[in-house]
Design a protein around this motif. Structure first.
Motif, PDB file in Angstrom:
ATOM      1  N   ILE A 137       4.454   5.417   2.720  1.00  0.00           N
ATOM      2  CA  ILE A 137       3.949   5.561   1.577  1.00  0.00           C
ATOM      3  C   ILE A 137       4.185   4.777   0.099  1.00  0.00           C
ATOM      4  O   ILE A 137       3.613   4.439  -0.502  1.00  0.00           O
ATOM      5  CB  ILE A 137       4.370   7.543   1.659  1.00  0.00           C
ATOM      6  CG1 ILE A 137       4.219   7.801   2.307  1.00  0.00           C
ATOM      7  CG2 ILE A 137       4.034   7.504  -0.607  1.00  0.00           C
ATOM      8  CD1 ILE A 137       4.727   9.727   2.558  1.00  0.00           C
ATOM      9  N   ALA A 138       5.646   4.182  -0.329  1.00  0.00           N
ATOM     10  CA  ALA A 138       5.942   3.306  -0.511  1.00  0.00           C
ATOM     11  C   ALA A 138       5.487   2.128  -0.836  1.00  0.00           C
ATOM     12  O   ALA A 138       4.571   1.394  -2.097  1.00  0.00           O
ATOM     13  CB  ALA A 138       7.600   2.893  -1.047  1.00  0.00           C
ATOM     14  N   LYS A 139       4.841   1.544   0.742  1.00  0.00           N
ATOM     15  CA  LYS A 139       3.853   1.041   0.730  1.00  0.00           C
ATOM     16  C   LYS A 139       2.764   0.365  -0.174  1.00  0.00           C
ATOM     17  O   LYS A 139       1.691  -0.337  -0.380  1.00  0.00           O
ATOM     18  CB  LYS A 139       3.707  -0.113   2.219  1.00  0.00           C
ATOM     19  CG  LYS A 139       5.042  -0.540   2.957  1.00  0.00           C
ATOM     20  CD  LYS A 139       5.283  -1.595   4.531  1.00  0.00           C
ATOM     21  CE  LYS A 139       6.086  -1.682   4.244  1.00  0.00           C
ATOM     22  NZ  LYS A 139       6.237  -2.267   6.500  1.00  0.00           N
ATOM     23  N   LYS A 140       1.857   1.711   0.821  1.00  0.00           N
ATOM     24  CA  LYS A 140       0.352   2.094  -0.166  1.00  0.00           C
ATOM     25  C   LYS A 140       0.822   1.698  -1.458  1.00  0.00           C
ATOM     26  O   LYS A 140      -0.625   0.890  -1.759  1.00  0.00           O
ATOM     27  CB  LYS A 140       0.136   3.368   0.546  1.00  0.00           C
ATOM     28  CG  LYS A 140       0.134   2.959   2.385  1.00  0.00           C
ATOM     29  CD  LYS A 140      -0.394   4.767   2.949  1.00  0.00           C
ATOM     30  CE  LYS A 140      -1.036   4.673   4.509  1.00  0.00           C
ATOM     31  NZ  LYS A 140      -1.062   5.898   4.762  1.00  0.00           N
ATOM     32  N   GLU A 141       1.888   2.382  -1.783  1.00  0.00           N
ATOM     33  CA  GLU A 141       1.796   2.804  -3.316  1.00  0.00           C
ATOM     34  C   GLU A 141       1.749   1.082  -3.960  1.00  0.00           C
ATOM     35  O   GLU A 141       0.987   0.174  -4.938  1.00  0.00           O
ATOM     36  CB  GLU A 141       2.742   3.129  -3.955  1.00  0.00           C
ATOM     37  CG  GLU A 141       2.934   3.676  -5.374  1.00  0.00           C
ATOM     38  CD  GLU A 141       1.558   4.477  -5.713  1.00  0.00           C
ATOM     39  OE1 GLU A 141       1.250   4.863  -6.861  1.00  0.00           O
ATOM     40  OE2 GLU A 141       1.151   4.934  -4.714  1.00  0.00           O
ATOM     41  N   TYR A 142       2.435   0.952  -3.283  1.00  0.00           N
ATOM     42  CA  TYR A 142       3.110  -1.346  -3.764  1.00  0.00           C
ATOM     43  C   TYR A 142       1.652  -1.587  -3.389  1.00  0.00           C
ATOM     44  O   TYR A 142       0.637  -2.673  -4.412  1.00  0.00           O
ATOM     45  CB  TYR A 142       3.623  -1.827  -2.853  1.00  0.00           C
ATOM     46  CG  TYR A 142       3.786  -3.596  -3.228  1.00  0.00           C
ATOM     47  CD1 TYR A 142       3.918  -3.681  -4.549  1.00  0.00           C
ATOM     48  CD2 TYR A 142       3.207  -3.998  -2.240  1.00  0.00           C
ATOM     49  CE1 TYR A 142       4.557  -5.296  -4.722  1.00  0.00           C
ATOM     50  CE2 TYR A 142       3.393  -5.776  -2.768  1.00  0.00           C
ATOM     51  CZ  TYR A 142       4.027  -6.271  -3.719  1.00  0.00           C
ATOM     52  OH  TYR A 142       4.701  -7.718  -3.939  1.00  0.00           O
ATOM     53  N   GLU A 143       0.703  -1.692  -2.859  1.00  0.00           N
ATOM     54  CA  GLU A 143      -0.466  -2.148  -2.633  1.00  0.00           C
ATOM     55  C   GLU A 143      -1.339  -2.182  -4.133  1.00  0.00           C
ATOM     56  O   GLU A 143      -2.292  -2.784  -3.932  1.00  0.00           O
ATOM     57  CB  GLU A 143      -1.243  -1.719  -0.665  1.00  0.00           C
ATOM     58  CG  GLU A 143       0.022  -2.680   0.221  1.00  0.00           C
ATOM     59  CD  GLU A 143      -1.131  -1.979   1.504  1.00  0.00           C
ATOM     60  OE1 GLU A 143      -2.212  -0.867   1.388  1.00  0.00           O
ATOM     61  OE2 GLU A 143      -0.541  -2.361   2.300  1.00  0.00           O
ATOM     62  N   LYS A 144      -1.996  -0.881  -4.226  1.00  0.00           N
ATOM     63  CA  LYS A 144      -2.466  -0.387  -5.134  1.00  0.00           C
ATOM     64  C   LYS A 144      -1.834  -1.127  -5.973  1.00  0.00           C
ATOM     65  O   LYS A 144      -2.746  -1.939  -7.394  1.00  0.00           O
ATOM     66  CB  LYS A 144      -2.252   0.989  -5.319  1.00  0.00           C
ATOM     67  CG  LYS A 144      -2.925   1.821  -4.715  1.00  0.00           C
ATOM     68  CD  LYS A 144      -2.617   3.517  -4.694  1.00  0.00           C
ATOM     69  CE  LYS A 144      -3.489   4.414  -3.347  1.00  0.00           C
ATOM     70  NZ  LYS A 144      -3.210   5.179  -4.007  1.00  0.00           N
ATOM     71  N   SER A 145      -0.623  -0.740  -6.530  1.00  0.00           N
ATOM     72  CA  SER A 145      -0.321  -1.554  -8.333  1.00  0.00           C
ATOM     73  C   SER A 145      -0.037  -3.700  -8.132  1.00  0.00           C
ATOM     74  O   SER A 145      -0.062  -3.759  -8.119  1.00  0.00           O
ATOM     75  CB  SER A 145       1.315  -1.804  -8.277  1.00  0.00           C
ATOM     76  OG  SER A 145       2.443  -2.319  -7.002  1.00  0.00           O
ATOM     77  N   GLU A 146      -0.543  -4.356  -6.758  1.00  0.00           N
ATOM     78  CA  GLU A 146      -0.778  -5.650  -6.430  1.00  0.00           C
ATOM     79  C   GLU A 146      -1.952  -5.602  -6.859  1.00  0.00           C
ATOM     80  O   GLU A 146      -1.958  -6.557  -7.176  1.00  0.00           O
ATOM     81  CB  GLU A 146      -0.430  -5.300  -4.671  1.00  0.00           C
ATOM     82  CG  GLU A 146      -0.739  -7.184  -4.735  1.00  0.00           C
ATOM     83  CD  GLU A 146       0.277  -8.190  -5.284  1.00  0.00           C
ATOM     84  OE1 GLU A 146       0.846  -8.975  -5.124  1.00  0.00           O
ATOM     85  OE2 GLU A 146       1.091  -7.646  -5.430  1.00  0.00           O
ATOM     86  N   ASP A 147      -3.164  -4.596  -6.185  1.00  0.00           N
ATOM     87  CA  ASP A 147      -3.925  -4.694  -6.539  1.00  0.00           C
ATOM     88  C   ASP A 147      -4.584  -4.509  -7.973  1.00  0.00           C
ATOM     89  O   ASP A 147      -5.792  -4.945  -8.481  1.00  0.00           O
ATOM     90  CB  ASP A 147      -5.475  -3.613  -5.598  1.00  0.00           C
ATOM     91  CG  ASP A 147      -5.337  -3.854  -4.419  1.00  0.00           C
ATOM     92  OD1 ASP A 147      -4.788  -4.716  -3.648  1.00  0.00           O
ATOM     93  OD2 ASP A 147      -5.970  -2.447  -3.399  1.00  0.00           O
TER      94      ASP A 147
END
Length: 387
Positions: free
Chosen positions: A362-372
């Motif tokens: 879940i945190a990884k998906k949030e990180y991907e959003k923040s990176e985008d």
């Protein structure tokens, strides 16, 4: 929006650190190299120390001050750090940006260094080189967009906020990794010292241990349109092996020492700098000969075993034999004595790790959003579309 443009050397004093190799000491001053520049900050976890004499000698030429920016010129090119506190270190093989013109705001330039505008200029200038290296000449001749200073500060503030969100989510992933490791140590203890006194057993009594092979590179048909995953030690970077960069054909498998290993095989790197790296297969795969394969068995839980060997890596490195690139072998692995807690406790630990991994994903998906989000803002910022 049209902004003024300047050459970097007009607004920056650009130097680099020492190119010499001072002797390392048990005590002394930190010597910062490219490996210590991470995520915009200085990482002092893996540092070498030098004498006061060398520290003063290097700093006569390239003294770092608060507000300066460091940039890696060799190896991991593009890593950077803003110096936010008064430094007490020297630098080697990294560029030093010192701000000599008040038309340029340092935090604006920090983000500009990470932008496609600068990256494209550097990559274009490096074309044709055999070694990854950014010279001072390249860095001194960068074209820099220079909006009014107040706009620079607004751009920096927006990007700082987006970056803080990105780093927060990344930090959460790292905390889940630390939690998993702490849980292992709490339940089982350090594999190197066995403080809980678990019974030990030879690894070869638990597993069939094999290794892979490399199909002939002289036969390109062994690799063209291959469907069989072929894992190398470079893909052993996480609990589960990364998707491989190469695939092989059935013909390659049939005509080489490569073998197809099942899901839940534990792979351990045996050669050179990667000794001890390990990952679990989540897909059927062949490997090269640098990977040992511990085939799945009901005698031991593979998740427990992954964490065991992750924490046992330094012991495996010590077992390496040979010259400049020491190796371990399947024979050495078979004779390693590992501690062997009850399988029920191993399985319970694996269930805890499953729950942690779910939260981590879940945190990884949030990180991907923040990176985008950050990259989108970065693109807009230097096109004049942000403020």
């Amino acid at each position: 929006m049209t902004w003024d443009k300047v050459i970097s050397s007009e607004v920056l004093d650009i130097r680099d650190g020492t190119h010499d190799s001072p002797k390392y000491k048990a005590d002394g001053y930190p010597l910062i190299t490219s490996k210590n520049l991470k995520f915009g900050k200085i990482d002092l976890n893996d540092i070498n120390l030098i004498s006061e004499e060398d520290y003063k000698s290097i700093n006569r030429r390239s003294k770092v001050d608060k507000g300066d920016i460091l940039y890696s010129m060799i190896g991991s090119i593009g890593n950077y750090a803003l110096i936010e506190d008064s430094p007490n270190f020297a630098i080697k093989n990294v560029a030093l940006f010192k701000f000599k013109d008040d038309r340029l705001f340092n935090r604006y330039f920090l983000h500009l260094l990470n932008s496609p505008i600068i990256n494209r200029q550097i990559e274009k200038s490096m074309l044709g080189g055999t070694q990854k290296f950014v010279s001072l000449k390249i860095l001194r001749n960068l074209t820099i967009p220079l909006p009014p200073i107040e706009q620079q500060k607004k751009i920096a503030a927006i990007l700082d906020a987006a970056d803080a969100y990105r780093q927060k989510t990344k930090g959460l992933i790292e905390k889940y990794d630390a939690l998993a490791q702490s849980l292992f140590l709490e339940l089982f203890g350090d594999p190197a010292t066995n403080p809980k006194g678990w019974d030990k057993i030879k690894l070869g009594q638990l597993h069939k241990i094999s290794s892979g092979g490399t199909p002939s590179r002289k036969k390109p048909e062994f690799y063209q349109n291959g469907k069989i995953a072929w894992v190398k030690t470079g893909e052993l970077k996480a609990m589960y092996a990364l998707n491989p960069s190469e695939y092989i054909t059935q013909e390659a498998l049939d005509n080489s020492s490569a073998k197809l290993f099942p899901i839940n095989t534990l792979l351990i790197a045996m050669y050179g700098a990667t000794i001890g790296a390990c990952s679990i297969l989540k897909f059927e795969a062949a490997t090269n000969q640098a990977c040992a394969a511990l085939l799945p068995t009901e005698k031991i839980n593979v998740v427990f075993e992954y964490f065991y060997f992750k924490l046992y890596k330094q012991e495996l490195i010590k077992m390496g034999v040979g010259g400049a690139q020491p190796n371990i072998s399947a024979g050495i692995l078979k004779n390693i004595l590992i501690y062997y807690p009850p399988i029920d406790l191993q399985n319970q630990f694996a269930e805890y790790i499953k729950a942690i991994e779910n939260q981590k994903n879940i945190a990884k998906k949030e990180y991907e959003k923040s990176e985008d989000l950050f990259n989108s803002l970065l693109q807009k910022a230097f096109k004049g579309e942000l403020v």
